[in-house]
Design a protein around this motif. Structure first.
Motif, short mmCIF file in Angstrom:
data_model
loop_
_atom_site.label_atom_id
_atom_site.label_comp_id
_atom_site.label_asym_id
_atom_site.label_seq_id
_atom_site.Cartn_x
_atom_site.Cartn_y
_atom_site.Cartn_z
N SER A 375 18.96 -31.51 -24.39
CA SER A 375 19.03 -31.40 -22.83
C SER A 375 18.63 -30.21 -22.39
CB SER A 375 20.48 -31.82 -22.17
OG SER A 375 21.07 -30.83 -22.75
N TYR A 376 17.84 -29.29 -23.22
CA TYR A 376 17.18 -28.00 -22.55
C TYR A 376 16.07 -28.39 -21.89
CZ TYR A 376 20.19 -25.01 -25.67
OH TYR A 376 20.89 -24.73 -26.24
N TYR A 377 15.74 -27.43 -20.82
CA TYR A 377 14.81 -27.69 -19.81
C TYR A 377 13.41 -27.89 -20.79
CZ TYR A 377 17.88 -26.93 -15.92
OH TYR A 377 18.73 -26.98 -15.23
N ASP A 378 13.28 -27.32 -21.71
CA ASP A 378 11.79 -27.54 -22.15
C ASP A 378 11.66 -28.65 -23.27
OD1 ASP A 378 13.48 -26.46 -24.39
OD2 ASP A 378 11.74 -25.59 -25.68
N THR A 379 12.87 -29.35 -23.50
CA THR A 379 12.88 -30.53 -24.32
C THR A 379 12.76 -31.81 -23.43
OG1 THR A 379 14.87 -29.53 -25.41
CG2 THR A 379 14.38 -31.97 -25.98
N ILE A 380 13.25 -31.57 -22.14
CA ILE A 380 13.22 -32.76 -21.14
C ILE A 380 11.97 -32.63 -20.22
CG2 ILE A 380 15.64 -33.26 -21.29
CD1 ILE A 380 15.83 -31.90 -18.57
N GLN A 381 11.39 -31.53 -20.34
CA GLN A 381 9.99 -31.20 -19.35
C GLN A 381 9.06 -32.66 -19.46
OE1 GLN A 381 7.46 -28.01 -19.86
NE2 GLN A 381 8.26 -27.78 -21.87
N GLY A 382 8.70 -32.85 -18.23
CA GLY A 382 7.87 -34.05 -18.02
C GLY A 382 8.22 -35.48 -18.36
N ILE A 441 18.64 -25.59 -4.84
CA ILE A 441 17.68 -24.73 -5.97
C ILE A 441 18.18 -25.17 -7.41
CG2 ILE A 441 17.37 -22.45 -6.99
CD1 ILE A 441 18.13 -21.12 -4.42
N TYR A 442 19.37 -25.45 -7.88
CA TYR A 442 19.39 -25.82 -9.12
C TYR A 442 19.02 -27.25 -9.41
CZ TYR A 442 24.54 -26.61 -8.06
OH TYR A 442 25.89 -27.30 -7.69
N VAL A 443 19.22 -28.06 -8.44
CA VAL A 443 19.10 -29.64 -8.49
C VAL A 443 17.32 -29.55 -8.58
CG1 VAL A 443 18.92 -31.90 -7.72
CG2 VAL A 443 21.20 -30.46 -7.79
N TRP A 444 16.78 -28.75 -7.78
CA TRP A 444 15.10 -28.77 -7.53
C TRP A 444 14.77 -28.44 -8.97
CZ3 TRP A 444 11.36 -30.81 -5.71
CH2 TRP A 444 9.74 -30.30 -6.09
N ARG A 445 15.25 -27.44 -9.41
CA ARG A 445 14.62 -26.79 -10.91
C ARG A 445 14.58 -28.01 -11.82
NH1 ARG A 445 16.70 -22.05 -14.18
NH2 ARG A 445 14.80 -22.91 -15.28
N VAL A 446 15.73 -28.95 -11.86
CA VAL A 446 15.73 -29.97 -12.79
C VAL A 446 14.53 -30.92 -12.52
CG1 VAL A 446 16.91 -31.89 -13.84
CG2 VAL A 446 18.15 -29.83 -13.29
N TYR A 451 9.46 -33.73 -13.20
CA TYR A 451 8.25 -34.57 -12.62
C TYR A 451 7.02 -33.72 -12.59
CZ TYR A 451 11.17 -38.58 -11.43
OH TYR A 451 11.94 -39.59 -11.62
N LEU A 452 7.21 -32.36 -12.58
CA LEU A 452 5.86 -31.48 -12.23
C LEU A 452 5.39 -30.90 -13.31
CD1 LEU A 452 6.99 -30.08 -8.76
CD2 LEU A 452 5.65 -32.28 -9.22
N ARG A 453 5.97 -31.15 -14.60
CA ARG A 453 5.50 -30.47 -15.76
C ARG A 453 4.83 -31.24 -16.76
NH1 ARG A 453 7.06 -25.18 -16.19
NH2 ARG A 453 8.77 -24.63 -14.91
N ALA A 454 3.97 -31.19 -17.44
CA ALA A 454 3.29 -31.90 -18.32
C ALA A 454 4.22 -32.08 -19.52
CB ALA A 454 2.04 -31.22 -18.99
N THR A 455 4.22 -33.42 -20.07
CA THR A 455 4.77 -33.95 -21.30
C THR A 455 3.89 -33.24 -22.27
OG1 THR A 455 4.58 -35.86 -19.86
CG2 THR A 455 5.78 -35.95 -22.05
#
Lengths: 508, 144
Positions: A375-382, A441-446, A451-455
């Motif tokens: 559930s790290y941000y870099d694991t779930i990005q995109g 802010i913290y919900v927007w980061r998730v 949604y806004l990062r490349a898979t």
């Protein structure tokens, strides 16, 4: 000694409901262990939990008009015997706890399948049911010492449940150990407080203690008891600055356990705090008034900001939600500290709304852990495109966490702001709005990460199975339903607040 | 009013000892770095509470609250209050459960970390946390 002959009156099954509330899951737990069958463990746990939910709904429908059910455990009359007492305030909490449990069990079956080795499954459901029945027991009982016993039943099984996260991350063990030490200190403080109350009043029945405190007024023994009880329960509530056990315990526990514990156990502890502050002690005692206004209120405000601020800088979705929980508990305590009917209504509504919101969010985290293995941000990005249903649930439940109009979180914050303005404390009302901005802010980061990062390239992540999505979406839809239709939640909370605010008179 | 009330101090001996025991136990839990020692401290802390409750139950001149075999209670006899004793039986059971669970956790911690000293555990966890940050902080890194 002559035995007193009591005419035998037959009780109908409906009269026995309060006992049934606890017994279903309390008896099912050893049954699972004795049968020792992996296939039967889940169905038994689910049936016991569903029965508790039905009983809780029946009890709530009986007490919605403000009546109070008093049940004599074993036929012994209070104040000598143990009394189970159901009114609007605790029937509401009973429904929350058993609904969340029934919702999470189908989810847990899939989620545990991946997170916990098969050989632990039977023991796991037994510990889960013990935790569940302990929470129900704390809520339903009208006997102060009984609260302690059930609190320890639920706490001890919670430590076990958290430690089961060790398969994924060994830090679950130290988190469970820390929680064990702090939870036991809290529970022991609570018993010392009850000991002082017993010293002063000679009774353990909460309504009876309240009556006798009114008779003799405040004295030093009662004040010492109050202080010990507030600190002891404060540890269980994770009241800032007694919250240190919470972030690690929530982060390293198995996903379904986090969803269940986050949505119920701190909420039940808040209920105990409410019960003691308003029903057992009288809020018009100067000592209690000062405690709430000069200690709990500032700490609640600090929690709202400090914990939200820390949540912004987390790089793990689950850890972020754990810190956000501490902040949300700040809102609930703030409502209590207002000491007005609107304030207590806000606290009870937020207790319910935050329960379902956090259940939905932690279930979504579990879905990411299931599908993407983290559930790290870099694991779930995109993953917004890869797991559209889970990510949409995160967005909607996240809105409820912020308090966007149309969601459950908005309703409770609205009542809370109203309560602040009613007291004329407009700076506090502004602070509530300001700390909601931190939540944005913290919900927007998730949302941005999802949604806004490349898979990442070569990503093979698939949507979580339906057995996880359905409970998650029921919780999300509940967030929206209770945001649009507020009659049930606010109605029940107002009845509960009226009962609590009328002090010991509300206990009969 | 006597400045030094000897009778009061001796008469409340149980309560003084309760405070001493409670604070000793609490100090051990907070100050000791060894996980087993912390559990021992927790035990002393809980035992202090047992002492508080049993002291509450004592009635001056009271005897053990046991019914005579013929069930004929002499109203002239004073009995101590048995209720706190019963409560403490429950609390002792809770204490035993807590201790055994705590020790079981320590065994598992020893298996996974190879130590039960708090400062070494913190060092190991700090390293894991640093690794996590190095591995997972690209998301934050891009921002700066």
């Amino acid at each position: 000694m002559a035995t007193e002959m009591v005419p035998h009156t037959a009780l109908t099954l409906v009269d026995q409901l309060p006992a049934f509330q606890i017994l279903a899951s309390f008896l099912a737990a050893p049954l699972i262990v004795v049968l020792g069958s992996r296939r039967l463990a889940w169905p038994i746990a689910f049936i016991a939990s569903a029965m508790s939910l039905i009983v809780a709904l029946m009890l709530l429908s009986q007490v919605m008009d403000g009546t109070v059910i008093s049940y004599r455990m074993g036929g012994w009359a209070p104040p000598l015997g143990i009394e189970y007492r159901v009114d609007a305030a605790n029937a509401f909490v009973l429904v929350l706890v058993s609904a969340i449990s029934t919702l999470i069990l189908p989810y847990a079956r899939t989620s545990f399948g991946k997170e916990i080795p098969l050989r632990h499954h039977t023991a796991f459901y037994a510990a889960y049911l013990l935790c569940f029945s302990g929470l129900l027991g704390v809520t339903i009982t009208g006997d102060a010492f009984n609260v302690f016993v059930f609190l320890e039943v639920s706490s001890l099984s919670t430590y076990v449940l958290i430690a089961m996260g060790a398969e994924r991350d060994k830090r679950a063990l130290t988190a469970a150990y820390d929680y064990l030490i702090m939870g036991t200190i809290g529970a022991t403080f609570f018993v010392i407080g009850i000991g002082f109350l017993y010293m002063a009043t000679g009774t353990l029945n909460m309504a009876d203690i309240a009556d006798r405190i009114v008779e003799q007024g405040g004295n030093r023994t009662i004040r010492a008891g109050f202080a010990f009880i507030v600190v002891g329960i404060g540890l269980k509530v994770a009241m800032y600055p007694l919250h240190r056990w919470l972030p690690n315990a929530y982060t390293y526990a198995p996903s379904a356990v986090t969803a269940f514990v986050a949505a119920t156990s701190t909420k039940v502890a808040v209920y105990v705090l409410l019960r003691f502050i308003f029903s057992v002690f009288q809020p018009n005692f100067l000592f209690e008034f000062n405690t709430l206004e000069y200690i709990i209120l500032p700490f609640a405000l600090i929690a709202m900001f400090a914990a939200s601020f820390v949540a912004i800088f987390q790089s793990d979705f689950k850890m972020m939600l754990a810190f956000s929980s501490i902040a949300q508990i700040g809102y609930i305590l703030l409502g209590i500290a207002f000491l007005t009917e609107t304030g207590v209504t806000a606290a009870v509504v937020h207790l319910f709304n935050h329960g379902i919101t956090k259940a939905a969010l932690f279930m979504a985290v579990g879905a990411y852990v299931f599908s993407a293995n983290g559930s790290y941000y870099d694991t779930i990005q995109g993953l917004g495109r890869r797991m559209p249903l889970t990510s949409a649930a995160v967005v909607l439940a996240g809105f409820s966490l912020i308090g966007v109009p149309g969601t459950a979180g908005f309703v409770s914050k609205w009542v809370l702001v109203q309560a602040a303005l009613e007291k004329g404390w407009w700076p506090v009302a502004l602070l509530i709005v300001a700390s909601s901005l931190l939540a944005v802010i913290y919900v927007w980061r998730v949302i941005e990460v999802l949604y806004l990062r490349a898979t990442p390239q070569g990503c093979q992540v698939r949507e979580a199975p339906a057995s996880m999505l359905v409970p998650m979406w029921i919780a999300v839809l509940a967030c929206i339903y209770f945001g649009l239709n507020t009659d049930l939640t606010i109605g029940a909370a107002e009845t509960a607040a009226r009962g609590l605010m009328s002090g010991s008179a509300g206990m009969r | 009013m006597q400045a030094f009330d000897w009778d009061f101090i001796v008469g409340h001996m149980n309560y003084w000892l309760f405070i001493v025991l409670m604070m000793t136990g609490f100090y051990i839990v907070v100050a000791k770095g060894n996980l087993v020692k912390k559990i021992v401290g927790l035990n002393i802390f809980q035992t202090a509470v047992f002492m508080l409750y049993i002291s509450i139950g004592k009635v001056t001149g009271g005897t053990a609250p046991i019914f005579p075999l013929d069930m004929e209670v002499d109203p002239a006899v004073t009995y101590s209050n048995p209720l706190p004793h019963v409560l403490i039986l429950t609390a002792i059971v809770v204490g035993v459960a807590t201790t055994s669970l705590g020790l079981a956790l320590i065994v598992r911690i020893r298996e996974e970390y190879g130590t039960i000293e708090e400062d070494e555990l913190l060092k190991i966890e700090k390293e894991i946390a640093l690794q996590d940050i190095r591995q997972h902080s690209e998301v934050i890194g891009e921002r700066g």
